[in-house]
Design an enzyme around this catalytic site. Structure first.
Site, mmCIF file in Angstrom:
data_model
loop_
_atom_site.group_PDB
_atom_site.id
_atom_site.type_symbol
_atom_site.label_atom_id
_atom_site.label_comp_id
_atom_site.label_asym_id
_atom_site.label_seq_id
_atom_site.Cartn_x
_atom_site.Cartn_y
_atom_site.Cartn_z
ATOM 1 N N ILE A 1 50.298 -0.891 -34.070
ATOM 2 C CA ILE A 1 51.201 -0.581 -35.192
ATOM 3 C C ILE A 1 50.433 -0.259 -36.471
ATOM 4 C CG2 ILE A 1 51.564 -2.933 -36.102
ATOM 5 C CD1 ILE A 1 54.618 -2.242 -36.097
ATOM 6 N N ASN B 1 54.560 -15.347 -40.839
ATOM 7 C CA ASN B 1 55.044 -16.737 -40.871
ATOM 8 C C ASN B 1 55.548 -17.005 -42.292
ATOM 9 O OD1 ASN B 1 52.797 -17.919 -42.501
ATOM 10 N ND2 ASN B 1 51.611 -17.188 -40.746
ATOM 11 N N GLY C 1 47.572 -12.552 -34.281
ATOM 12 C CA GLY C 1 48.428 -11.518 -33.715
ATOM 13 C C GLY C 1 48.553 -10.278 -34.588
ATOM 14 N N VAL C 2 49.764 -9.745 -34.640
ATOM 15 C CA VAL C 2 49.983 -8.509 -35.384
ATOM 16 C C VAL C 2 49.800 -8.744 -36.885
ATOM 17 C CG1 VAL C 2 52.505 -8.698 -35.589
ATOM 18 C CG2 VAL C 2 51.440 -6.455 -35.434
ATOM 19 N N ASP C 3 50.113 -9.936 -37.337
ATOM 20 C CA ASP C 3 49.935 -10.301 -38.747
ATOM 21 C C ASP C 3 48.458 -10.163 -39.140
ATOM 22 O OD1 ASP C 3 50.474 -11.335 -41.258
ATOM 23 O OD2 ASP C 3 50.885 -13.379 -40.572
ATOM 24 N N SER D 1 58.372 -12.160 -32.667
ATOM 25 C CA SER D 1 58.522 -13.466 -31.992
ATOM 26 C C SER D 1 58.046 -13.479 -30.542
ATOM 27 C CB SER D 1 59.967 -13.995 -32.034
ATOM 28 O OG SER D 1 60.318 -14.439 -33.324
ATOM 29 N N GLY E 1 55.056 -13.095 -29.304
ATOM 30 C CA GLY E 1 53.686 -13.548 -29.083
ATOM 31 C C GLY E 1 53.608 -15.060 -29.235
ATOM 32 N N VAL E 2 52.926 -15.482 -30.289
ATOM 33 C CA VAL E 2 52.732 -16.910 -30.559
ATOM 34 C C VAL E 2 54.062 -17.663 -30.617
ATOM 35 C CG1 VAL E 2 51.900 -18.533 -32.314
ATOM 36 C CG2 VAL E 2 50.586 -16.497 -31.817
ATOM 37 N N TYR E 3 55.112 -17.032 -31.114
ATOM 38 C CA TYR E 3 56.393 -17.723 -31.292
ATOM 39 C C TYR E 3 57.177 -17.878 -29.989
ATOM 40 C CZ TYR E 3 56.102 -18.049 -36.442
ATOM 41 O OH TYR E 3 55.747 -18.371 -37.732
HETATM 42 N N1 AR6 Z 1 50.289 -3.645 -32.918
HETATM 43 C C1 AR6 Z 1 51.475 -3.877 -32.311
HETATM 44 N N2 AR6 Z 1 51.815 -5.060 -31.746
HETATM 45 C C2 AR6 Z 1 50.888 -6.050 -31.792
HETATM 46 C C3 AR6 Z 1 49.625 -5.896 -32.401
HETATM 47 C C4 AR6 Z 1 49.337 -4.616 -32.981
HETATM 48 N N3 AR6 Z 1 48.170 -4.366 -33.583
HETATM 49 N N4 AR6 Z 1 48.940 -7.053 -32.264
HETATM 50 C C5 AR6 Z 1 49.739 -7.899 -31.576
HETATM 51 N N5 AR6 Z 1 50.911 -7.298 -31.288
HETATM 52 P P1 AR6 Z 1 52.624 -12.218 -32.632
HETATM 53 P P2 AR6 Z 1 55.066 -13.729 -33.338
HETATM 54 C C6 AR6 Z 1 52.074 -7.817 -30.531
HETATM 55 O O1 AR6 Z 1 52.025 -13.430 -32.024
HETATM 56 O O2 AR6 Z 1 55.275 -14.115 -31.919
HETATM 57 C C7 AR6 Z 1 51.065 -14.896 -36.389
HETATM 58 O O3 AR6 Z 1 49.971 -15.744 -36.414
HETATM 59 C C8 AR6 Z 1 51.850 -8.997 -29.616
HETATM 60 O O4 AR6 Z 1 51.248 -8.567 -28.397
HETATM 61 O O5 AR6 Z 1 51.766 -11.379 -33.512
HETATM 62 O O6 AR6 Z 1 56.237 -13.268 -34.154
HETATM 63 C C9 AR6 Z 1 51.949 -15.031 -37.608
HETATM 64 O O7 AR6 Z 1 51.212 -15.353 -38.764
HETATM 65 C C10 AR6 Z 1 53.276 -9.490 -29.422
HETATM 66 O O8 AR6 Z 1 53.934 -8.717 -28.409
HETATM 67 O O9 AR6 Z 1 53.931 -12.611 -33.550
HETATM 68 C C11 AR6 Z 1 52.874 -16.135 -37.213
HETATM 69 O O10 AR6 Z 1 52.316 -17.402 -37.446
HETATM 70 C C12 AR6 Z 1 53.949 -9.168 -30.766
HETATM 71 O O11 AR6 Z 1 53.034 -8.290 -31.456
HETATM 72 C C13 AR6 Z 1 53.061 -15.934 -35.735
HETATM 73 O O12 AR6 Z 1 51.899 -15.258 -35.290
HETATM 74 C C14 AR6 Z 1 54.217 -10.368 -31.655
HETATM 75 O O13 AR6 Z 1 53.220 -11.345 -31.446
HETATM 76 C C15 AR6 Z 1 54.238 -15.049 -35.429
HETATM 77 O O14 AR6 Z 1 54.434 -15.013 -34.033
#
Ligand code: AR6
Length: 173
Positions: free
Chosen positions: A10, A23, A31-33, A122, A124-126
């Site tokens: 993204i 968060n 993750g994406v953040d 949500s 990924g980690v969530y």
């Molecule tokens: N581009 C697109 N999607 C991505 C990318 C990217 N570069 N990197 C990861 N994803 P997550 P959550 C996907 O864990 O579950 C953070 O630490 C990933 O594969 O990023 O909402 C925040 O600070 C997954 O399918 O977000 C919060 O503490 C999706 O993005 C917590 O994680 C979401 O995974 C939020 O958890």
């Protein structure tokens, strides 16, 4: 096609706004953040820090959204939203996840923007089960887009081909 699903990073997309799955503190994470903060550069953290805390350590409660510039990203804006942590499904998760999508579109429209990309909030980690999250995301976006007479273009940006297939099934359902 007002909603499209792609497999991509993204942080590379040239849309008006990308959505960050953040968060409540909005000061970055994994993750994406983490990827968005790395690609945007340190100015994004400063901009997030400048957003008001509505409770100690909380700049964005679950289900709400906030907007900042994108700084070094190709996308000029980042809409930060906080998805629910999956607690089994009986804790309001679906409504909160739907609210994330609705509130992101509301901010997009409020800034007179048109194109937006969402990650799988949500999922990924969530810990939100992907098929259920995809159904909620697609349903919320469809409803919010049908209720308004504008020409938004929404991309659901999945980070794996497996996730893309899950979202594609939800869109085709
Ligand atoms: N581009 C697109 N999607 C991505 C990318 C990217 N570069 N990197 C990861 N994803 P997550 P959550 C996907 O864990 O579950 C953070 O630490 C990933 O594969 O990023 O909402 C925040 O600070 C997954 O399918 O977000 C919060 O503490 C999706 O993005 C917590 O994680 C979401 O995974 C939020 O958890």
């Amino acid at each position: 096609m007002p909603i499209q699903i792609i497999h991509a990073d993204i942080t590379r997309l040239t849309v008006d706004a990308i959505v960050n799955a953040a968060n409540p503190g909005l000061l970055g994470g994994g993750g994406v953040d983490g990827a968005i903060h790395r690609a945007a550069g340190p100015a994004l953290l400063q901009a997030c820090r400048a957003l008001p805390e509505i409770a100690p350590g909380v700049r964005c409660p679950t289900g709400e959204a906030r907007i900042t510039p994108g700084f070094a990203l190709p996308a000029p804006w980042v809409i930060h939203t906080v998805g629910p942590v999956w607690r089994g499904g009986d804790d309001g998760e679906a409504e909160l996840l739907a609210r994330c999508h609705r509130n992101a579109l509301r901010l997009l429209r409020g800034q007179q923007l048109r194109t937006i990309a969402f990650p799988a909030i949500s999922c990924g980690v969530y810990g939100y089960p992907a098929a259920q999250a995809a159904a909620v995301a697609v349903g919320a976006l469809r409803d919010a887009m049908a209720a308004a007479d504008d020409d938004l273009e929404v991309t659901l940006c999945c980070f794996s081909d497996a996730m893309r297939a899950v979202f594609q099934r939800a869109l085709s359902a």
